[in-house]
Design an enzyme around this catalytic site. Structure first.
Site, PDB file in Angstrom:
ATOM      1  N   ASN A   1       2.717   2.363   1.164  1.00  0.00           N
ATOM      2  CA  ASN A   1       3.286   1.203   0.471  1.00  0.00           C
ATOM      3  C   ASN A   1       3.688   0.187   1.536  1.00  0.00           C
ATOM      4  O   ASN A   1       4.778   0.245   2.098  1.00  0.00           O
ATOM      5  CB  ASN A   1       4.487   1.639  -0.367  1.00  0.00           C
ATOM      6  CG  ASN A   1       5.150   0.480  -1.100  1.00  0.00           C
ATOM      7  OD1 ASN A   1       4.828  -0.685  -0.884  1.00  0.00           O
ATOM      8  ND2 ASN A   1       6.093   0.805  -1.964  1.00  0.00           N
ATOM      9  N   HIS A  36       5.518  -6.992  -7.970  1.00  0.00           N
ATOM     10  CA  HIS A  36       6.446  -5.849  -8.012  1.00  0.00           C
ATOM     11  C   HIS A  36       6.198  -4.968  -9.233  1.00  0.00           C
ATOM     12  O   HIS A  36       7.092  -4.285  -9.725  1.00  0.00           O
ATOM     13  CB  HIS A  36       7.910  -6.318  -7.983  1.00  0.00           C
ATOM     14  CG  HIS A  36       8.303  -6.931  -6.679  1.00  0.00           C
ATOM     15  ND1 HIS A  36       8.924  -8.168  -6.594  1.00  0.00           N
ATOM     16  CD2 HIS A  36       8.158  -6.504  -5.404  1.00  0.00           C
ATOM     17  CE1 HIS A  36       9.134  -8.470  -5.327  1.00  0.00           C
ATOM     18  NE2 HIS A  36       8.672  -7.476  -4.581  1.00  0.00           N
ATOM     19  N   GLY A  78      14.915  -6.965  -2.953  1.00  0.00           N
ATOM     20  CA  GLY A  78      14.706  -6.409  -1.629  1.00  0.00           C
ATOM     21  C   GLY A  78      14.328  -7.529  -0.686  1.00  0.00           C
ATOM     22  O   GLY A  78      14.665  -8.692  -0.924  1.00  0.00           O
ATOM     23  N   ARG A 135      -0.553   0.908  -2.265  1.00  0.00           N
ATOM     24  CA  ARG A 135      -0.040  -0.249  -2.985  1.00  0.00           C
ATOM     25  C   ARG A 135      -0.858  -1.461  -2.546  1.00  0.00           C
ATOM     26  O   ARG A 135      -0.907  -1.810  -1.376  1.00  0.00           O
ATOM     27  CB  ARG A 135       1.430  -0.476  -2.652  1.00  0.00           C
ATOM     28  CG  ARG A 135       2.015  -1.735  -3.295  1.00  0.00           C
ATOM     29  CD  ARG A 135       3.307  -2.132  -2.622  1.00  0.00           C
ATOM     30  NE  ARG A 135       3.868  -3.353  -3.185  1.00  0.00           N
ATOM     31  CZ  ARG A 135       4.727  -4.141  -2.534  1.00  0.00           C
ATOM     32  NH1 ARG A 135       5.106  -3.840  -1.304  1.00  0.00           N
ATOM     33  NH2 ARG A 135       5.190  -5.229  -3.105  1.00  0.00           N
ATOM     34  N   GLU A 153       8.214   3.417  -6.138  1.00  0.00           N
ATOM     35  CA  GLU A 153       6.832   2.962  -6.254  1.00  0.00           C
ATOM     36  C   GLU A 153       5.853   4.029  -5.788  1.00  0.00           C
ATOM     37  O   GLU A 153       4.743   4.148  -6.335  1.00  0.00           O
ATOM     38  CB  GLU A 153       6.657   1.683  -5.422  1.00  0.00           C
ATOM     39  CG  GLU A 153       7.460   0.502  -5.951  1.00  0.00           C
ATOM     40  CD  GLU A 153       7.634  -0.598  -4.917  1.00  0.00           C
ATOM     41  OE1 GLU A 153       7.373  -1.769  -5.273  1.00  0.00           O
ATOM     42  OE2 GLU A 153       8.026  -0.297  -3.778  1.00  0.00           O
ATOM     43  N   ARG A 187      10.850 -15.668   2.546  1.00  0.00           N
ATOM     44  CA  ARG A 187      10.080 -16.531   1.648  1.00  0.00           C
ATOM     45  C   ARG A 187      11.009 -17.446   0.862  1.00  0.00           C
ATOM     46  O   ARG A 187      12.123 -17.075   0.517  1.00  0.00           O
ATOM     47  CB  ARG A 187       9.240 -15.675   0.696  1.00  0.00           C
ATOM     48  CG  ARG A 187       8.000 -15.103   1.334  1.00  0.00           C
ATOM     49  CD  ARG A 187       7.322 -14.098   0.431  1.00  0.00           C
ATOM     50  NE  ARG A 187       7.807 -12.740   0.646  1.00  0.00           N
ATOM     51  CZ  ARG A 187       7.560 -11.717  -0.153  1.00  0.00           C
ATOM     52  NH1 ARG A 187       6.844 -11.902  -1.257  1.00  0.00           N
ATOM     53  NH2 ARG A 187       8.038 -10.523   0.133  1.00  0.00           N
TER      54      ARG A 187
END
Length: 380
Positions: A8, A173, A202, A85, A368, A233
């Site tokens: 991931n 996500h 996160g 992922r 995940e 970001r």
């Protein structure tokens, strides 16, 4: 004995797990490489826990360190499947998919839509193929959970041909939201039928409106830039800002670097993208960065509630959502008009239920990797 490996790759870390292949995969090894950059370290969380200082490492070096650490721990198990992922599946990829050369070529074409993630996701596939050439490589897509949005939540007010070309709101996500939705169905069987907002907070951050187990709205859109401010970001941005930067003579690569790598908490604070460091800091810029982060979460919480026409439950997950007591408390302050409140003691103890007013407020660690392992198990 057979094993499943999951990889991931995030923007600042790579999580990995090894599972025994069974009807419900059993986790054997759990870890991550965190702080990618000049001082990366490998954390093996399974007993006995280990911390291995890697030093300067990008995603490629981190993947090499992970594979080097994992192989001796397999204890004779054969890795029959590696699950990855993949952040962007575009319009085409709606389900877990075996990563043939042709599929990988089509996924590489989506790199411009997720430049902070997609190249590293695909690099992980190449590294895993080299390390485990007999294993099946399977991609699980962050965009898949949002596939089937109502059209009004899927489009932009641009000339219609752009939508047909793939310029639309994908949402991200999705693996996290998939896990949380399944966990709610298991532990609170009535909630998946209700109006639920999930906040994945996160280094990357987004929120999702879920009704009857389906995504009906997301704060992220065409790319992984939209919505909430993140570690590096920008989050939501007036497109006129991009025109302004272009008029100033900045190139597309320069603008990309600003928006993906120099903005968010790091850009606002002038210090770091790490929320833990910012919460400990007395610098006014750190507090302002946190103030903006909280403001945007509260604003998007209102928007997701409006999409649902109400709210029955709010779930916090992700590294910040699961651990940052102050952030959760500030998000919930004065939210009584939505039926949301917080129990300060339960919040401080990171309990599962931290608020029980008209709506339930939950903290649920996301997983995940388990979603990926289940998909690999199904396809091998």
């Amino acid at each position: 004995m057979n094993a499943i490996l999951t990889l991931n790759s995030g923007s600042s870390s790579i999580k990995f797990s090894v599972y025994d292949q069974a009807d419900e995969p059993e986790e054997l090894i759990d870890g991550e490489v965190e702080n990618l950059g000049p001082a990366a370290r490998l954390l093996l969380k399974s007993k006995p826990a280990q911390t291995i200082e890697i030093g300067a490492a990008d995603h490629t070096a981190a993947l090499s360190a992970i594979l080097k650490a994992v192989k001796p721990l397999l204890a004779g198990r054969q890795v029959v499947g590696v699950g990855h992922r993949i952040v962007h599946g575009g319009v085409e990829f709606k389900d877990p998919t075996i990563l043939t050369d042709g599929v990988l070529q089509r996924l590489a074409a989506l790199v411009p839509l997720a430049p902070l993630h997609q190249p590293h996701n695909l690099a992980g596939v190449a590294a895993a193929k080299a390390a485990f050439p007999d294993a099946v490589q399977i991609g699980c897509f962050d965009t898949a959970f949002h596939n089937g949005h109502p059209w009004v939540n899927d489009t932009f007010a641009l000339p219609r041909h752009f939508y047909d070309e793939g310029v639309r709101r994908y949402g991200f996500h999705g693996l996290s939201y998939d896990y949380i939705t399944g966990k709610l169905q298991q532990d609170w069987p009535d909630l998946p039928k209700c109006k639920t907002v999930i906040a994945h907070l996160g280094n990357g951050a987004s929120m999702c409106a879920v009704q009857e187990g389906k995504s009906v709205g997301s704060t992220m859109g065409f790319s992984a830039l939209d919505g909430l401010p993140m570690g590096t970001r920008c989050g939501q941005l007036d497109p006129g800002v991009l025109l302004y930067l272009m008029d100033k003579g900045l190139s597309a690569p320069e603008i990309t670097s600003i928006l993906y790598r120099e903005s968010g908490l790091k850009g606002l604070s002038g210090m770091t993208h790490d929320m833990r460091t910012l919460l400990k800091s007395d610098a006014p810029e750190a507090r302002q960065a946190i103030d903006y982060y909280v403001f945007r979460i509260r604003r998007e919480l209102g928007a997701m509630t409006a999409v649902l026409g109400g709210i029955d439950a709010l779930v916090f997950c992700g590294g910040i959502g699961e651990n940052a007591v102050e952030i959760r408390a500030r998000v919930l302050e004065g939210m009584g008009y939505l039926g949301l409140s917080v129990d300060p003691q339960a919040n401080a103890r990171n309990e599962t239920i931290i608020g029980r007013d008209k709506a339930l407020v939950l903290v649920i660690p996301t997983d995940e990797e388990r979603v990926i392992a289940r998909a690999v198990n199904h396809l091998t």
